[in-house]
Design an enzyme around this catalytic site. Structure first.
Site, mmCIF file in Angstrom:
data_model
loop_
_atom_site.group_PDB
_atom_site.id
_atom_site.type_symbol
_atom_site.label_atom_id
_atom_site.label_comp_id
_atom_site.label_asym_id
_atom_site.label_seq_id
_atom_site.Cartn_x
_atom_site.Cartn_y
_atom_site.Cartn_z
ATOM 1 N N PHE A 135 0.864 -1.228 -0.131
ATOM 2 C CA PHE A 135 0.003 0.010 0.036
ATOM 3 C C PHE A 135 0.844 1.088 0.095
ATOM 4 O O PHE A 135 2.015 1.444 0.832
ATOM 5 C CB PHE A 135 -0.885 -0.044 1.281
ATOM 6 C CG PHE A 135 -2.111 0.864 1.400
ATOM 7 C CD1 PHE A 135 -3.361 0.794 0.870
ATOM 8 C CD2 PHE A 135 -1.693 1.972 1.965
ATOM 9 C CE1 PHE A 135 -4.189 1.700 0.827
ATOM 10 C CE2 PHE A 135 -2.564 3.145 2.016
ATOM 11 C CZ PHE A 135 -3.851 2.909 1.350
ATOM 12 N N ASP A 204 2.589 -5.093 8.475
ATOM 13 C CA ASP A 204 1.525 -4.278 8.235
ATOM 14 C C ASP A 204 0.231 -5.129 8.207
ATOM 15 O O ASP A 204 0.084 -5.875 7.091
ATOM 16 C CB ASP A 204 1.493 -3.120 7.190
ATOM 17 C CG ASP A 204 0.362 -2.026 7.206
ATOM 18 O OD1 ASP A 204 -0.641 -2.866 7.503
ATOM 19 O OD2 ASP A 204 0.702 -0.896 6.588
ATOM 20 N N ARG A 378 -12.745 -4.560 -6.489
ATOM 21 C CA ARG A 378 -12.076 -5.232 -5.296
ATOM 22 C C ARG A 378 -13.662 -5.460 -4.296
ATOM 23 O O ARG A 378 -14.258 -4.715 -4.328
ATOM 24 C CB ARG A 378 -11.367 -4.235 -4.519
ATOM 25 C CG ARG A 378 -10.414 -5.123 -3.674
ATOM 26 C CD ARG A 378 -9.471 -4.123 -2.907
ATOM 27 N NE ARG A 378 -10.056 -2.830 -2.240
ATOM 28 C CZ ARG A 378 -9.620 -2.277 -1.154
ATOM 29 N NH1 ARG A 378 -8.206 -2.641 -0.879
ATOM 30 N NH2 ARG A 378 -10.053 -1.431 -0.585
HETATM 31 C C1 LIG Z 1 -5.485 0.889 4.649
HETATM 32 C C2 LIG Z 1 -4.089 0.929 4.845
HETATM 33 C C3 LIG Z 1 -2.998 1.904 5.413
HETATM 34 C C4 LIG Z 1 -3.758 3.281 5.742
HETATM 35 O O1 LIG Z 1 -3.009 4.038 6.450
HETATM 36 P P1 LIG Z 1 -3.542 5.253 7.205
HETATM 37 O O2 LIG Z 1 -2.373 5.925 7.688
HETATM 38 O O3 LIG Z 1 -4.503 4.776 8.215
HETATM 39 O O4 LIG Z 1 -4.322 6.277 6.069
HETATM 40 C C5 LIG Z 1 -1.895 1.678 5.490
HETATM 41 N N1 LIG Z 1 -1.327 0.685 4.831
HETATM 42 C C6 LIG Z 1 -1.940 -0.513 4.443
HETATM 43 C C7 LIG Z 1 -1.208 -2.003 3.973
HETATM 44 C C8 LIG Z 1 -3.405 -0.268 4.113
HETATM 45 O O5 LIG Z 1 -4.134 -1.235 3.778
#
Ligand SMILES: *Cc1c(COP(=O)(O)O)cnc(C)c1O
Length: 403
Positions: A135, A204, A378
């Protein structure tokens, strides 16, 4: 009724999680306005509203804030909320108490965890590996963390991580489930490989926590982060969490040492001295309204086993694929989510050229998934409030929309 609709009815009848549905607000006015029996398949982006939340937020605002005011930091448990709610999330990610703290966004926690990991790894290790399919926010932050700590950043596909590890590796930042394809990565195997190389593993969990067993303690994960507004239903922008394995907590040197993580926050000292334990992951004053909405939302997990959630999640995604194969003309979409259970998260991603347009029309018909550029449809499956009849209906509407 089609054969698959009959199958769906039978599956719903024996679903042990079916009763949990009543704990969510699902029959919405906007669904009724659209004249569609809504199917919400976007809980992997923003979880549905647990019915207990509005009343709790009302109480937090009117009584705790409005009447008790400053007394609530103690009397309403505001000050200790980050650790207390962390301990409520802990069993969902396979962590014993005292290792998870809630606060800030996932992005900020990625920063704390990754810089903390590099500092733990020591001076001799000058490379950070980052999931090349991550992400985006994790990648941006890893790039800045590398620049700040004087390390080089190397993007690597998760499957190639074992071959890329070496004595230069300080830390590795990986996504447990790929947000786009729904691929589940091998957390136990990759964590073991990272440790073999003497590096620190940071995971993560945004797309896995609340959808499948994670086993942080069992698999020896060093640090982990995750958000709470996807499968944990904490609400828009609800605070994220940070896990630091107990044996590493004394060595966790946070790059954001705010007064909330001081050993004696009300001592108001000039010099910083870190608090022991998970508290060390805190920064500044917690966002109490969001945090207590999250705490209420987590009540839907009382008495729910993550194993049961995982079993239903796989059954839902299997059934969706079966319905799509039966209803959608061959070749119209291509599934990019792995078919093997051990490689699948809790979503199905279908590729087609006109995905953006298709999703817009699907949403108009009451089936809510999302579009990820450039060409992915998705669909997230949240076992606490999605049932098999929903899945069959979604696939039927999808086929009509594609056809
Ligand atoms: C949804 C998501 C985020 C979101 O980060 P925010 O700081 O909450 O906006 C980060 N990493 C992953 C892998 C995600 O799926």
């Amino acid at each position: 009724m089609s054969d698959l609709a009959i199958v769906a009815e039978k599956l719903d009848a024996v679903d042990e999680l079916a009763g949990r549905r009543a704990e969510f607000v699902l029959d919405t006015a906007s669904d009724r306005a659209a004249d569609a029996a809504g199917v919400y398949l976007d809980g992997n982006s923003l979880g549905a509203l647990p019915a207990v939340v509005p009343g709790r937020v009302e109480d937090v605002v009117r009584r705790q804030w409005g009447e008790l005011r400053i007394r609530s930091w103690e009397e309403s448990g505001w000050w200790t909320a980050p650790e207390r709610i962390g301990d409520r999330i802990a069993p969902l990610v396979g962590a014993a108490p005292g290792q998870v703290v809630v606060g800030d966004s996932t992005s900020v926690n990625v920063f704390k965890a990754l810089v903390g990991a590099v500092r733990m790894a020591g001076e001799g290790r000058d490379e950070i590996l980052v999931d090349a399919t991550t992400f985006p926010t994790d990648g941006y932050i890893a790039e800045s963390a590398a620049r700040m700590t004087g390390r080089t950043l190397r993007p690597v596909a998760p499957a190639d991580v074992p071959g890329a590890l070496g004595e230069r590796t300080a830390a590795v930042l990986l996504n447990h489930v790929d947000y786009r394809t729904g691929r589940l990565h091998d957390l136990p195997g990759l964590t073991a490989a990272v440790h073999e190389a003497g590096a620190v593993a940071v995971w993560d969990l945004c797309h896995s926590a609340g959808a499948l067993p994670v086993g942080l303690d069992e698999h020896g994960v060093d640090l982990a982060v995750g958000c709470t507004y996807k499968y944990l239903n904490g609400g828009p922008g609800s605070p994220a969490y940070l896990y630091v394995r107990r044996e590493l907590q004394d060595r966790f040197d946070s790059p954001l040492p705010g007064w909330n993580s001081h050993a004696e926050p009300f001592g108001m000292r000039t010099g910083y001295e870190p608090a022991p334990g998970a508290l060390r992951g805190r920064v500044g004053t917690p966002d109490i309204l969001s945090m207590l909405a999250l705490e209420a939302a987590l009540e839907v997990w009382d008495g729910v086993s993550v194993e049961a959630v995982r079993a239903k999640s796989l059954a839902l995604t299997d059934f969706f694929l079966e319905c799509v194969a039966a209803y959608v003309p061959a070749g119209r979409v291509e599934c990019v989510t792995p078919v093997a259970h051990e490689e699948r998260g809790s979503q199905i991603a279908l590729r087609c050229d006109d995905a953006g347009d298709v999703m817009k029309r699907l949403i108009e018909r009451g089936v809510v998934g999302d579009f990820r550029a450039p060409d992915v449809l998705r669909f997230g499956f949240t076992p606490l409030y999605v049932g098999f009849a929903d899945v069959e209906r979604a696939a039927r509407v999808l086929a009509r929309t594609l056809g």
